[in-house]
Design an enzyme around this catalytic site. Structure first.
Site, PDB file in Angstrom:
ATOM      1  N   SER A  45      21.904 -21.225 -25.423  1.00 47.70           N
ATOM      2  CA  SER A  45      21.944 -20.236 -26.501  1.00 47.70           C
ATOM      3  C   SER A  45      23.321 -20.153 -27.136  1.00 47.70           C
ATOM      4  O   SER A  45      23.482 -19.586 -28.204  1.00 47.70           O
ATOM      5  CB  SER A  45      21.583 -18.868 -25.944  1.00 47.70           C
ATOM      6  OG  SER A  45      22.634 -18.401 -25.125  1.00 47.70           O
ATOM      7  N   GLY A  58      25.641 -18.719 -25.357  1.00 48.53           N
ATOM      8  CA  GLY A  58      26.268 -17.654 -24.574  1.00 48.53           C
ATOM      9  C   GLY A  58      26.702 -18.118 -23.193  1.00 48.53           C
ATOM     10  O   GLY A  58      26.399 -19.237 -22.775  1.00 48.53           O
ATOM     11  N   GLU A  99      26.749   5.890  -9.980  1.00 48.64           N
ATOM     12  CA  GLU A  99      26.664   4.457 -10.303  1.00 48.64           C
ATOM     13  C   GLU A  99      27.115   4.132 -11.716  1.00 48.64           C
ATOM     14  O   GLU A  99      27.404   2.984 -12.025  1.00 48.64           O
ATOM     15  CB  GLU A  99      25.244   3.933 -10.043  1.00 48.64           C
ATOM     16  CG  GLU A  99      24.150   4.448 -10.970  1.00 48.64           C
ATOM     17  CD  GLU A  99      23.560   5.802 -10.579  1.00 48.64           C
ATOM     18  OE1 GLU A  99      24.236   6.565  -9.869  1.00 48.64           O
ATOM     19  OE2 GLU A  99      22.435   6.102 -11.006  1.00 48.64           O
ATOM     20  N   TYR A 154      17.043  12.263  -9.194  1.00 49.38           N
ATOM     21  CA  TYR A 154      15.670  12.527  -8.741  1.00 49.38           C
ATOM     22  C   TYR A 154      15.616  12.435  -7.215  1.00 49.38           C
ATOM     23  O   TYR A 154      14.922  13.206  -6.550  1.00 49.38           O
ATOM     24  CB  TYR A 154      14.694  11.524  -9.365  1.00 49.38           C
ATOM     25  CG  TYR A 154      13.259  11.737  -8.944  1.00 49.38           C
ATOM     26  CD1 TYR A 154      12.446  12.629  -9.622  1.00 49.38           C
ATOM     27  CD2 TYR A 154      12.733  11.060  -7.845  1.00 49.38           C
ATOM     28  CE1 TYR A 154      11.134  12.843  -9.222  1.00 49.38           C
ATOM     29  CE2 TYR A 154      11.428  11.266  -7.429  1.00 49.38           C
ATOM     30  CZ  TYR A 154      10.634  12.160  -8.123  1.00 49.38           C
ATOM     31  OH  TYR A 154       9.329  12.379  -7.718  1.00 49.38           O
ATOM     32  N   GLY A 186      15.263   8.871 -11.396  1.00 53.04           N
ATOM     33  CA  GLY A 186      13.986   8.463 -11.974  1.00 53.04           C
ATOM     34  C   GLY A 186      13.591   9.432 -13.065  1.00 53.04           C
ATOM     35  O   GLY A 186      14.113  10.540 -13.117  1.00 53.04           O
TER      36      GLY A 186
END
Ligand code: XMP
Length: 509
Positions: free
Chosen positions: A219, A221, A167, A79, A51
């Protein structure tokens, strides 16, 4: 299930993603969820995210203290590592300097969450504060030259903490660390399967929509295509697809997408709104302004299309191909999280007349592609690189004009074509050209030129949340560069972008 307590990190969802990749359900909860609620959910493990706050600041976020008495394994990240230290009686201090980027981690204990790791590992840090003194009964398990307590654990309980980020893909063995915690320590069973997800989504759409009609925006996509196909499977003729051409799409895009959808028997309405969009964007250079204008104009055009072309249907829902990362990065800034960009899909005017339906809102890009494959969509369409909602508008830094759009379109199509010919395209997550608002002097034939420069972007990524620059062979780069300069009037210089995300983003605006 694993619970992730979110302390305002841009990466909280990435942690959830990594856990899901292991076949385990993961849910993100706010950091101040009560211990009672956690007991009700009864997760097998808890992860504290990173964070932007400092535990040393007054009012910085803290989880409920009783969490440490629930006998549930906890992993603190960044954090989360510091907050665990503070709450259990250790000491965090302001570091002499910020540690940001890749570092070599010396692993002191190759067991538990570090099982199977080497003595030295490449990990990714982003922090200012440091743990100086551990709480009682904890021991250091990894260190770096700049961070004495890079990781620690409780001597007997299943409490672990790491200062770096497992991560992000920059941490080479980050997945292994998360897997060691989730499967090794928490011993969760693997029951989150992609094959079941599309069936569940179709059932949910049927239940939610009933007999109402739905408008879906295409779109071009992968996301909107997969969302529309799921909707089409669920409600068939109650689905009406509108493909707005905002004048900001790539070369030949409108035709190729429209052809595919018509073949699939969609009720498709192609609307050429390029004049409207380009008129409103004239002179606008601020990226957030561009995104807002485009988002609002899209909605207006949809409404107008309904009035003019679809008035015989009672349209109640607007479907969008919003995916999980769009939602994270559009998050309204709160006390504990900062805003990065407004993805145009979510920038809706307040007095919007439809209910929103977002069939793939909980999925990441690679999950969307896997679902697309389950739905038998053509490989080429599914493996097209992602293309942002605001289109080429955010790939022209500064003023958007017809001329600049045409220059960019030509350069981009040469780049993509060359990547495809060289077999490089499918190795890359996303490649595109960006037109910069700078001009420089060049020489062509015997004449002086004073033309634009473009930047070539090519990134490797798993989900668009973090990315590394793709190493295009230099001979190929040279070919692309001379092709662009030789064939596109208005460009006399080609740059290649070698920045990772973070600290950059993939797009330029
Ligand atoms: P950034 O630039 O934020 O991009 O690192 C991450 C991924 O998201 C795409 N992107 C968007 N997609 N609407 C979208 O649907 C948007 O407004 C938008 N902005 C960025 C970007 O192309 C990359 O794949």
């Amino acid at each position: 299930m694993i619970i992730i307590l979110n302390f305002g990190s841009q990466f909280a969802h990435l942690i959830a993603r990594r856990v899901r990749d292991l076949g385990v359900k993961a849910e993100i909860l706010p950091f101040d969820v009560t211990a009672e609620r956690i007991k009700e959910i009864n997760p097998e493990g808890i992860i504290f995210s990173g964070g932007p706050s400092s535990v040393l600041s007054k009012g910085s976020p803290r989880p409920a203290k009783e969490i440490f008495n629930l006998n549930i394994p906890i992993l603190g990240i960044c954090y989360g590592h510091q907050v665990m230290t503070e709450m259990l009686g250790g000491k965090v201090v302001k570091g002499k300097s910020r540690e940001f980027g890749k570092e070599i981690l010396s692993v002191l204990q190759k067991e538990n969450i570090f099982k199977g790791l080497k003595d030295e590992e490449i990990v990714w840090f982003s922090h200012g504060d440091q743990v100086e003194k551990l709480p009682k009964d904890f021991i250091v398990t990894a260190t770096t030259p700049g961070c004495k307590v890079a990781a620690y654990k409780h001597k007997a309980k299943n409490f672990f903490a790491i200062q770096f980020h497992p991560e992000v893909t920059h941490t080479k063995n980050g997945k292994k660390i998360i897997s060691n915690f989730v499967l090794g320590i928490c011993k969760v069973s693997k029951d989150w399967k992609i094959e079941d997800i599309s069936k569940n989504i179709i059932t949910e759409i049927k239940q939610k929509v009933g007999k109402d009609h739905v408008l879906v925006g295409i779109s071009g996509g992968v996301d909107s295509l997969v969302a529309a196909t799921l909707l089409h499977k669920a409600i068939g003729k109650q689905l009406h697809a509108v493909f707005v051409d905002p004048g900001l799409l790539r070369k030949n895009e409108v035709t190729s997408v429209a052809t595919l959808l018509k073949k699939q028997k969609f009720d498709l309405h192609v609307v050429d709104a390029s004049k409207l969009f380009l008129g409103r964007l004239a002179g606008v250079t601020d990226p957030e302004q561009k995104r807002k204008i485009i988002g609002h104009t899209f909605i207006e055009v949809f409404e107008d299309t309904i009035k003019k072309q679809l008035k015989q249907y009672d349209i109640k829902y607007l479907a969008q191909g919003t995916i999980y990362p769009d939602r994270i990065e559009s998050a309204e800034p709160t006390k504990h999280a900062s805003k990065i960009k407004s993805h145009h899909n979510l920038t809706l005017p307040d007095k919007f007349g439809f209910k929103i339906i977002e069939p793939i809102r909980d999925l990441y890009k690679d999950e969307v592609r896997k679902i697309g494959a389950v739905l038998n969509l053509p490989h080429d369409m599914l493996w097209r690189h992602p293309f942002p909602g605001p289109g080429l508008a955010i790939r022209i830094v500064g003023d958007i004009t017809e001329d600049r759009l045409n220059i960019l379109r030509e350069a981009d199509s040469i780049y993509i074509e060359e990547l495809k010919k060289a077999g490089e395209y499918e190795k890359i997550w996303q490649a595109f050209v960006v037109l910069l608002p700078l001009r420089s002097v060049g020489v062509m034939g015997d004449s002086r030129t004073y033309d634009y420069m473009v930047s070539l972007r090519a990134v490797d990524s798993v989900d668009g949340m973090s990315a590394d620059w793709h190493k295009i062979p230099t001979e190929l780069l040279e070919k692309i560069s001379s092709n662009i300069v030789g064939k596109v009037r208005g460009i006399n210089r080609v740059l290649f972008d070698i920045t990772q995300k973070p600290p950059s983003t993939i797009e330029y605006e």
